[in-house]
Motif scaffolding. Sequence first.
Motif, short mmCIF file in Angstrom:
data_model
loop_
_atom_site.label_atom_id
_atom_site.label_comp_id
_atom_site.label_asym_id
_atom_site.label_seq_id
_atom_site.Cartn_x
_atom_site.Cartn_y
_atom_site.Cartn_z
N SER A 37 -6.37 5.34 1.56
CA SER A 37 -7.14 5.10 2.78
C SER A 37 -7.84 3.74 2.72
O SER A 37 -7.89 3.02 3.72
N HIS A 38 -8.35 3.39 1.57
CA HIS A 38 -9.00 2.08 1.40
C HIS A 38 -7.99 0.94 1.60
O HIS A 38 -8.33 -0.10 2.16
N TYR A 39 -6.75 1.14 1.14
CA TYR A 39 -5.72 0.13 1.35
C TYR A 39 -5.45 -0.05 2.85
O TYR A 39 -5.31 -1.17 3.33
N VAL A 40 -5.36 1.07 3.57
CA VAL A 40 -5.06 1.03 5.00
C VAL A 40 -6.20 0.36 5.78
O VAL A 40 -5.96 -0.44 6.68
N LYS A 41 -7.42 0.68 5.41
CA LYS A 41 -8.58 0.11 6.10
C LYS A 41 -8.87 -1.32 5.68
O LYS A 41 -9.62 -2.02 6.34
N GLY A 42 -8.26 -1.76 4.60
CA GLY A 42 -8.50 -3.12 4.14
C GLY A 42 -9.73 -3.26 3.27
O GLY A 42 -10.21 -4.37 3.05
N ASP A 43 -10.26 -2.13 2.79
CA ASP A 43 -11.44 -2.18 1.92
C ASP A 43 -11.10 -2.62 0.51
O ASP A 43 -11.94 -3.18 -0.18
N LYS A 44 -9.87 -2.33 0.08
CA LYS A 44 -9.44 -2.64 -1.29
C LYS A 44 -7.99 -3.12 -1.28
O LYS A 44 -7.22 -2.77 -0.39
N LEU A 45 -7.66 -3.87 -2.29
CA LEU A 45 -6.26 -4.23 -2.56
C LEU A 45 -5.80 -3.44 -3.78
O LEU A 45 -6.58 -3.24 -4.71
N PRO A 46 -4.53 -3.05 -3.81
CA PRO A 46 -4.04 -2.34 -5.00
C PRO A 46 -3.89 -3.30 -6.17
O PRO A 46 -3.69 -4.51 -5.99
N ALA A 47 -3.96 -2.75 -7.36
CA ALA A 47 -3.67 -3.53 -8.56
C ALA A 47 -2.21 -3.97 -8.49
O ALA A 47 -1.41 -3.40 -7.73
N LEU A 48 -1.86 -4.98 -9.24
CA LEU A 48 -0.52 -5.55 -9.16
C LEU A 48 0.56 -4.52 -9.46
O LEU A 48 1.56 -4.44 -8.74
N ASP A 49 0.38 -3.69 -10.47
CA ASP A 49 1.38 -2.68 -10.78
C ASP A 49 1.47 -1.63 -9.66
O ASP A 49 2.55 -1.17 -9.31
N THR A 50 0.33 -1.29 -9.08
CA THR A 50 0.32 -0.35 -7.96
C THR A 50 1.00 -0.95 -6.74
O THR A 50 1.74 -0.27 -6.04
N LEU A 51 0.77 -2.24 -6.50
CA LEU A 51 1.43 -2.92 -5.39
C LEU A 51 2.94 -2.90 -5.58
O LEU A 51 3.69 -2.63 -4.63
N ALA A 52 3.41 -3.16 -6.79
CA ALA A 52 4.85 -3.13 -7.06
C ALA A 52 5.41 -1.74 -6.79
O ALA A 52 6.47 -1.59 -6.16
N ASN A 53 4.72 -0.70 -7.24
CA ASN A 53 5.17 0.67 -6.99
C ASN A 53 5.10 1.02 -5.51
O ASN A 53 5.97 1.71 -4.99
N LEU A 54 4.07 0.55 -4.84
CA LEU A 54 3.94 0.77 -3.40
C LEU A 54 5.14 0.19 -2.66
O LEU A 54 5.72 0.86 -1.81
N CYS A 55 5.51 -1.02 -3.00
CA CYS A 55 6.67 -1.66 -2.36
C CYS A 55 7.95 -0.87 -2.64
O CYS A 55 8.77 -0.68 -1.74
N ARG A 56 8.09 -0.40 -3.87
CA ARG A 56 9.28 0.38 -4.23
C ARG A 56 9.32 1.68 -3.44
O ARG A 56 10.34 2.03 -2.85
N ILE A 57 8.22 2.40 -3.40
CA ILE A 57 8.17 3.70 -2.72
C ILE A 57 8.41 3.54 -1.22
O ILE A 57 9.13 4.34 -0.62
N LEU A 58 7.82 2.51 -0.62
CA LEU A 58 7.95 2.30 0.82
C LEU A 58 9.19 1.50 1.19
O LEU A 58 9.44 1.27 2.37
N ASP A 59 9.94 1.07 0.19
CA ASP A 59 11.10 0.20 0.41
C ASP A 59 10.68 -1.03 1.21
O ASP A 59 11.34 -1.42 2.18
N ALA A 60 9.55 -1.60 0.80
CA ALA A 60 9.00 -2.77 1.48
C ALA A 60 9.27 -4.01 0.63
O ALA A 60 9.30 -3.96 -0.60
N ASP A 61 9.48 -5.12 1.28
CA ASP A 61 9.71 -6.40 0.62
C ASP A 61 8.39 -6.97 0.14
O ASP A 61 7.50 -7.25 0.95
N ALA A 62 8.26 -7.14 -1.17
CA ALA A 62 7.01 -7.65 -1.74
C ALA A 62 6.69 -9.05 -1.20
O ALA A 62 5.52 -9.38 -0.98
N ASN A 63 7.70 -9.86 -0.96
CA ASN A 63 7.46 -11.19 -0.41
C ASN A 63 6.82 -11.11 0.97
O ASN A 63 5.95 -11.89 1.31
#
Length: 69
Positions: A37-63
């Motif tokens: 929820s904090h990621y969605v609201k823009g209150d926090k950014l995920p850690a780098l490893d979490t961001l990588a996993n987020l992109c993988r799970i959502l099939d989102a382009d990290a670039n």
Amino acid sequence: MITLQEIQAKIAEAIRMSGMTQSALAEKLGVSQQTVSHYVKGDKLPALDTLANLCRILDADANEILCIG
């Protein structure tokens, strides 16, 4: 120059576009629903490893998330 707000907006958009609930995404990421929820609201950014996993799970382009491409 790329801003943190632009990256946060891209993360929130990718989560919304996935159609996945915040709870389901949180479970796959190994974080709390409140953290997602904090990621969605823009209150926090995920850690780098979490961001990588987020992109993988959502099939989102990290670039694209990082406003690089």
